[in-house]
Design a protein around this motif. Sequence first.
Motif, PDB file in Angstrom:
ATOM      1  N   GLY A 126       0.783  -1.229   0.000  1.00 20.80           N
ATOM      2  CA  GLY A 126       0.000   0.000   0.000  1.00 20.80           C
ATOM      3  C   GLY A 126       0.815   1.280   0.000  1.00 20.80           C
ATOM      4  N   ILE A 127       2.124   1.196   0.221  1.00 17.74           N
ATOM      5  CA  ILE A 127       2.909   2.437   0.209  1.00 17.74           C
ATOM      6  C   ILE A 127       3.294   2.810  -1.223  1.00 17.74           C
ATOM      7  N   GLU A 128       3.580   4.055  -1.443  1.00 15.12           N
ATOM      8  CA  GLU A 128       3.940   4.529  -2.784  1.00 15.12           C
ATOM      9  C   GLU A 128       5.089   5.525  -2.691  1.00 15.12           C
ATOM     10  N   GLY A 129       5.553   6.008  -3.833  1.00 11.24           N
ATOM     11  CA  GLY A 129       6.520   7.099  -3.901  1.00 11.24           C
ATOM     12  C   GLY A 129       7.822   6.811  -3.176  1.00 11.24           C
ATOM     13  N   GLU A 130       8.276   7.797  -2.382  1.00  6.99           N
ATOM     14  CA  GLU A 130       9.558   7.692  -1.702  1.00  6.99           C
ATOM     15  C   GLU A 130       9.583   6.505  -0.733  1.00  6.99           C
ATOM     16  N   ASP A 131       8.452   6.240  -0.065  1.00  2.40           N
ATOM     17  CA  ASP A 131       8.400   5.103   0.854  1.00  2.40           C
ATOM     18  C   ASP A 131       8.674   3.794   0.117  1.00  2.40           C
ATOM     19  N   LEU A 132       8.074   3.692  -1.062  1.00  6.55           N
ATOM     20  CA  LEU A 132       8.262   2.475  -1.849  1.00  6.55           C
ATOM     21  C   LEU A 132       9.721   2.349  -2.296  1.00  6.55           C
ATOM     22  N   ARG A 133      10.307   3.475  -2.658  1.00  6.93           N
ATOM     23  CA  ARG A 133      11.706   3.462  -3.055  1.00  6.93           C
ATOM     24  C   ARG A 133      12.583   2.977  -1.895  1.00  6.93           C
ATOM     25  N   GLN A 134      12.265   3.413  -0.702  1.00  2.37           N
ATOM     26  CA  GLN A 134      13.016   2.962   0.475  1.00  2.37           C
ATOM     27  C   GLN A 134      12.882   1.454   0.671  1.00  2.37           C
ATOM     28  N   ILE A 135      11.670   0.941   0.447  1.00  2.00           N
ATOM     29  CA  ILE A 135      11.474  -0.504   0.584  1.00  2.00           C
ATOM     30  C   ILE A 135      12.258  -1.255  -0.492  1.00  2.00           C
ATOM     31  N   ARG A 136      12.266  -0.737  -1.698  1.00  2.65           N
ATOM     32  CA  ARG A 136      13.039  -1.381  -2.768  1.00  2.65           C
ATOM     33  C   ARG A 136      14.524  -1.443  -2.401  1.00  2.65           C
ATOM     34  N   ARG A 137      14.971  -0.425  -1.697  1.00  2.00           N
ATOM     35  CA  ARG A 137      16.364  -0.439  -1.239  1.00  2.00           C
ATOM     36  C   ARG A 137      16.579  -1.513  -0.177  1.00  2.00           C
ATOM     37  N   LYS A 138      15.559  -1.709   0.653  1.00  2.68           N
ATOM     38  CA  LYS A 138      15.714  -2.633   1.779  1.00  2.68           C
ATOM     39  C   LYS A 138      15.487  -4.097   1.411  1.00  2.68           C
ATOM     40  N   VAL A 139      14.754  -4.328   0.334  1.00  3.86           N
ATOM     41  CA  VAL A 139      14.457  -5.706  -0.070  1.00  3.86           C
ATOM     42  C   VAL A 139      15.023  -5.939  -1.458  1.00  3.86           C
ATOM     43  N   GLN A 140      15.977  -6.853  -1.572  1.00  7.19           N
ATOM     44  CA  GLN A 140      16.608  -7.120  -2.856  1.00  7.19           C
ATOM     45  C   GLN A 140      16.420  -8.577  -3.267  1.00  7.19           C
TER      46      GLN A 140
END
Lengths: 330, 330
Positions: A88-102
Amino acid sequence: MTQDSPQGAPLLQVENLGVRFAIKRGGLFGEKRYLYAVDDVSFSLKRGETLAIVGESGSGKTTTALAIARLVDAYTGRVRVAEQDVLGIEGEDLRQIRRKVQFIFQDPYSSLNPRQRAEDIVREPLQSLTETSSEDQQKIIDRLFASVGLRPEQKRLFPHQFSGGQRQRIGIARALATQPELIICDEPVSALDVAVQAQILNLLRDLQAEFGLTYLFISHDLGVVQHMCDSIAVMYMGRVVEYTDRRSLFNDPKHPYTTALLSAVPSIDKKRRAEMKRISIHGDPPDPLAPQKGCHFANRCPMATDTCQQSQPALTDKGNGHMVACHLVT
Amino acid sequence: MSDPLLKVQNLRIELTTRDDVVPVIDDLSFELAAQESISFVGESGCGKSMTALAIMGLLPEKIGRVASGSIIFDGEDLTQASEDRLREIRGNDISMIFQEPMTSLNPVYTVGEQIAEVLRAHQGLGQQAAWTMAEELLDAVRIPNAKRRVSDYPFQMSGGQRQRVMIAMALACKPKILIADEPTTALDVTVQAQIFDLLNDLRRQTGTSIIMITHDMGAVAEMSERMIVMYAGRGAEIGGVDEIIEKPLHPYTQGLIACVPHILATVSAERERLLEVPGIVPSLREFGKDQCLFASRCPVRTDICLQKRPPIETDPSGHSVACWHGKDAS
Ligand SMILES: Nc1ncnc2c1ncn2[C@@H]1O[C@H](COP(=O)(O)OP(=O)(O)OP(=O)(O)O)[C@@H](O)[C@H]1O
Ligand SMILES: Nc1ncnc2c1ncn2[C@@H]1O[C@H](COP(=O)(O)OP(=O)(O)OP(=O)(O)O)[C@@H](O)[C@H]1O
Ligand code: SF4
Ligand SMILES: [Mg+2]
Ligand SMILES: [Mg+2]
């Protein structure tokens, strides 16, 4: 490398996750039906540990992982990474998650851009997901190349100039670049020869020890899983049928599907072969598009009763956190 | 003792590559008795499939040829046989299940038509008889509901079912030898177990000999009495499966066994680091050199290993090994 979350809180928490795919049947007005690829899946994973997902082809392992990484959409449920909601998160939050989950993918041949140099492949997530200066990027790349056992001069080469094992090392370096909290490995060694496989498995364990990495590890090879995991979830047709720690699962499997699965693994261990009576399961899994009432495994289960045909067993604690979804296991 | 069903002697297969002529199979000898099962193991590119193709008389056109040695089948040297004779043998006496089942089934014909075609061509059966027999064969390989499924197209079947169709086709002519090239790669372990059981039953019931090609030592242990470890086109070690697994003499065999995390009967808390065999199989260009081709990866290499090809030493039990230090390496 990563900051610790409060005592006891797992790094990854998945609750009642559901992913479905809309399947169009027939012409323009064909009714819309759903394939429930992931159905009510829950598990959690402690920082620094490895959770394995096993199960037969099409059981929903990859889809579960993709949903956690926000690479497919879940329609229900909750996923938390380091105490932060992922769905459910979008934008910068989602980018942060993409950084945290590889993600480390199965196929080292097709998952790397053939026109990029090895170092640029590793640099890519740093550029798109972080604000690292180019000077620091280069330092990180140099360090990662050493960590995964590639030589500095190999940074300038293209993927086709590497062997399969070396390409998988590049994939690992790329996954590590953003200092992720969680690394999802989907069949990371199944395309590799056994000798190279050993190199990569040792590397993954060394990196885990060194950086406190957390792995969600998908593999169909139960020997590899036994070697790598701390806990394990067995999936069958979109659902988790058994979920417990490594020793309980291998030494005391409870679900009839798990028992059959373990008994089917060919072994060089004469003692194991003598002791292990193969439990064959016949037929195929039912059509994932035709929903049925009871336990999904009932049509192949050697122990199924009427109850199994009628109602779906819930995943429940059968003692000491050993979770099983079967009416007959007490 | 009577003559073996198949006797391969000092076989040398040469491939003409862009820059050279190289021995892709180099001085390989082995025997196969009636009803016996023998397995070929080794990493990718070591010549396992090439050996099978040589026996089938299906070496890659124009570039592959038998340079020396013999393949005696039932008293007849296949290396001297005409193309017509080889086709006859392929249809009736030796059949093969290929590595990729999807590419070897024709997508535009039903599986029944494809099996019936084999029966008409090689057994001289009529239309109706061939169709009935096709149904029986599908039933024999345990495809549920064979009468109906015989009219399915390959894409309508699961991977495991397609592989069983391939086995049915290979069995259509009641071969004396069945060559199975990685028959279960890409299948679930539970399906693999079914296919292994099927092959073992067939062997008992029809006396067919089986040559199996695989990467998996566990599969070798379950399926075969003897095995051949191939390395870079050469037989590194040949002998009884139990004997070799218990006490491998060749450093390559030792590495192949020790680098794999084998599934254990009982799991304890500790996990040993996997043994690594560094490096990879040499490229085809290196094949044929007068030295041990494993030397660059070998932990017990000495000078002689780089100077001369190790001779093949065979003990009275028929266990042979090609290594300068094969006696003391253990
Ligand atoms: N994009 C999609 N659209 C429709 N169905 C899909 C899609 N992706 C996956 N599926 C279906 O969802 C189910 C789960 O697939 P998934 O790839 O997660 O299985 P898996 O357990 O990873 O299998 P494997 O071991 O073969 O990789 C399967 O029935 C699959 O066909
Ligand atoms: N048609 C061909 N033209 C040129 N080289 C070939 C051809 N087929 C095979 N080779 C080469 O011959 C060598 C042996 O190949 P082979 O297919 O027998 O290996 P294998 O042991 O079966 O490997 P795998 O486990 O990958 O199937 C390899 O180096 C391969 O690249
Ligand atoms: S001959 Fe020498 S290099 Fe080759 S396997 Fe034996 S010890 Fe190792
Ligand atoms: Mg998958
Ligand atoms: Mg092959």
